[in-house]
Scaffold this motif. Sequence first.
Motif, PDB file in Angstrom:
ATOM      1  N   PRO A   1     -77.901  36.117 -79.745  1.00 16.43           N
ATOM      2  CA  PRO A   1     -79.077  35.338 -80.141  1.00 16.43           C
ATOM      3  C   PRO A   1     -79.011  34.933 -81.603  1.00 16.43           C
ATOM      4  O   PRO A   1     -78.967  35.778 -82.498  1.00 16.43           O
ATOM      5  N   SER A   2     -78.975  33.626 -81.842  1.00 14.03           N
ATOM      6  CA  SER A   2     -78.944  33.116 -83.207  1.00 14.03           C
ATOM      7  C   SER A   2     -79.652  31.770 -83.237  1.00 14.03           C
ATOM      8  O   SER A   2     -79.231  30.824 -82.570  1.00 14.03           O
ATOM      9  N   LYS A   3     -80.712  31.681 -84.019  1.00 16.91           N
ATOM     10  CA  LYS A   3     -81.437  30.422 -84.144  1.00 16.91           C
ATOM     11  C   LYS A   3     -80.553  29.338 -84.763  1.00 16.91           C
ATOM     12  O   LYS A   3     -80.620  28.167 -84.381  1.00 16.91           O
ATOM     13  N   LEU A   4     -79.703  29.733 -85.716  1.00 22.21           N
ATOM     14  CA  LEU A   4     -78.829  28.756 -86.368  1.00 22.21           C
ATOM     15  C   LEU A   4     -77.804  28.204 -85.379  1.00 22.21           C
ATOM     16  O   LEU A   4     -77.534  27.004 -85.357  1.00 22.21           O
ATOM     17  N   ALA A   5     -77.225  29.077 -84.559  1.00 22.62           N
ATOM     18  CA  ALA A   5     -76.242  28.632 -83.571  1.00 22.62           C
ATOM     19  C   ALA A   5     -76.888  27.714 -82.544  1.00 22.62           C
ATOM     20  O   ALA A   5     -76.323  26.677 -82.169  1.00 22.62           O
ATOM     21  N   THR A   6     -78.074  28.076 -82.093  1.00 28.01           N
ATOM     22  CA  THR A   6     -78.787  27.259 -81.113  1.00 28.01           C
ATOM     23  C   THR A   6     -79.110  25.890 -81.686  1.00 28.01           C
ATOM     24  O   THR A   6     -78.913  24.859 -81.033  1.00 28.01           O
ATOM     25  N   ALA A   7     -79.586  25.858 -82.922  1.00 28.31           N
ATOM     26  CA  ALA A   7     -79.938  24.586 -83.557  1.00 28.31           C
ATOM     27  C   ALA A   7     -78.711  23.700 -83.756  1.00 28.31           C
ATOM     28  O   ALA A   7     -78.801  22.482 -83.673  1.00 28.31           O
ATOM     29  N   ALA A   8     -77.556  24.322 -83.987  1.00 31.07           N
ATOM     30  CA  ALA A   8     -76.329  23.564 -84.216  1.00 31.07           C
ATOM     31  C   ALA A   8     -75.634  23.184 -82.912  1.00 31.07           C
ATOM     32  O   ALA A   8     -74.668  22.417 -82.932  1.00 31.07           O
ATOM     33  N   GLY A   9     -76.107  23.706 -81.792  1.00 33.74           N
ATOM     34  CA  GLY A   9     -75.481  23.416 -80.511  1.00 33.74           C
ATOM     35  C   GLY A   9     -74.188  24.167 -80.292  1.00 33.74           C
ATOM     36  O   GLY A   9     -73.282  23.697 -79.604  1.00 33.74           O
ATOM     37  N   VAL A  10     -74.078  25.353 -80.887  1.00 31.08           N
ATOM     38  CA  VAL A  10     -72.877  26.185 -80.770  1.00 31.08           C
ATOM     39  C   VAL A  10     -73.205  27.382 -79.877  1.00 31.08           C
ATOM     40  O   VAL A  10     -74.226  28.046 -80.059  1.00 31.08           O
ATOM     41  N   ALA A  11     -72.346  27.660 -78.891  1.00 33.19           N
ATOM     42  CA  ALA A  11     -72.548  28.775 -77.970  1.00 33.19           C
ATOM     43  C   ALA A  11     -71.828  30.010 -78.487  1.00 33.19           C
ATOM     44  O   ALA A  11     -70.620  29.968 -78.739  1.00 33.19           O
ATOM     45  N   CYS A  12     -72.554  31.106 -78.644  1.00 32.48           N
ATOM     46  CA  CYS A  12     -71.973  32.326 -79.208  1.00 32.48           C
ATOM     47  C   CYS A  12     -72.184  33.520 -78.283  1.00 32.48           C
ATOM     48  O   CYS A  12     -73.246  33.665 -77.667  1.00 32.48           O
TER      49      CYS A  12
END
Length: 209
Positions: free
Chosen positions: A121-132
Motif C-alpha cells: 500500500p502506497s499512495k504515491l505508487a497508486t497516484a503514479a500508476g505504479v504497481a508494487c
Amino acid sequence: TNDVAFVDRMLDEVQANFNTDKSRFYVLGVSSGGIMTTRIACSLAERFAAAAPIICLQPPGHACASGTDLPVMFLMGAEDETVRYDGKAGKDDGFIYATLAESAEIHAKAMRCETGPSNWPSKLATAAGVACTAYSDCRLRGYEVVSCLDPTGPHVWPKQGLPNSPATCVAEQQTGSMPEKSLCDPVPEDGPHAGMDLVWDFFSRYRRD
C-alpha cells in the motif's frame, strides 16, 4: 578495478571530511548504475540504510543478497526491452537478466521475511500508476523488500525520466568521454519527479543503527 572497495573508501572520505549522518547513507542507481547498486547491496550492505536498483537486474545466477539485512526497492518498466523484468531476452541487445520476482525473493529469504509477495500500500505508487508488491514481516521489524512495476515504462526511471532522454543518454560534461551517446535533454524545474518521490518515501523510513 575494485569498484566496491572504491565506494567503501569514498564513504570513509565523505564521513571524515563532511558533517554526515552515517546511519542515513542510501544507494540508488539507474540501468548500469543500478546493477552496481545490486552489487553494493550484496557486498557492502552494512554501510547503507536502504538500496534502490532502478531498471536493472543481475544476470541469471548472479542475483544475490547480503548477510546483512538491507531494505531494497526495485523499480522496473513492464515495456523495458533493454532489461526485461520477466527473464526473457531483450530486443535491444538480446541480454537476459534474472527475473524481478526471483531477485526480490532472494533478498526476502535472506532477510527472513514471512509475508509476501503481497500488495504494497502506497499512495504515491497508486497516484503514479505504479504497481508494487512487497515482502514484509522480516527478521528486523519494519524492513521490506519492495518491487514496483510501471505498466507502460520503457528503459527509463519510472515516472522520473523525460520521454526523449533514454537511460543511456549523457550529460554535457560526459560527451567528451562518450561521444557515441546521445545528449540528455535538460531537466526542467517542473519536470517529472514521482519516481524520486517514491524512492525517497521508501528510503526515509530507514536508518542503519
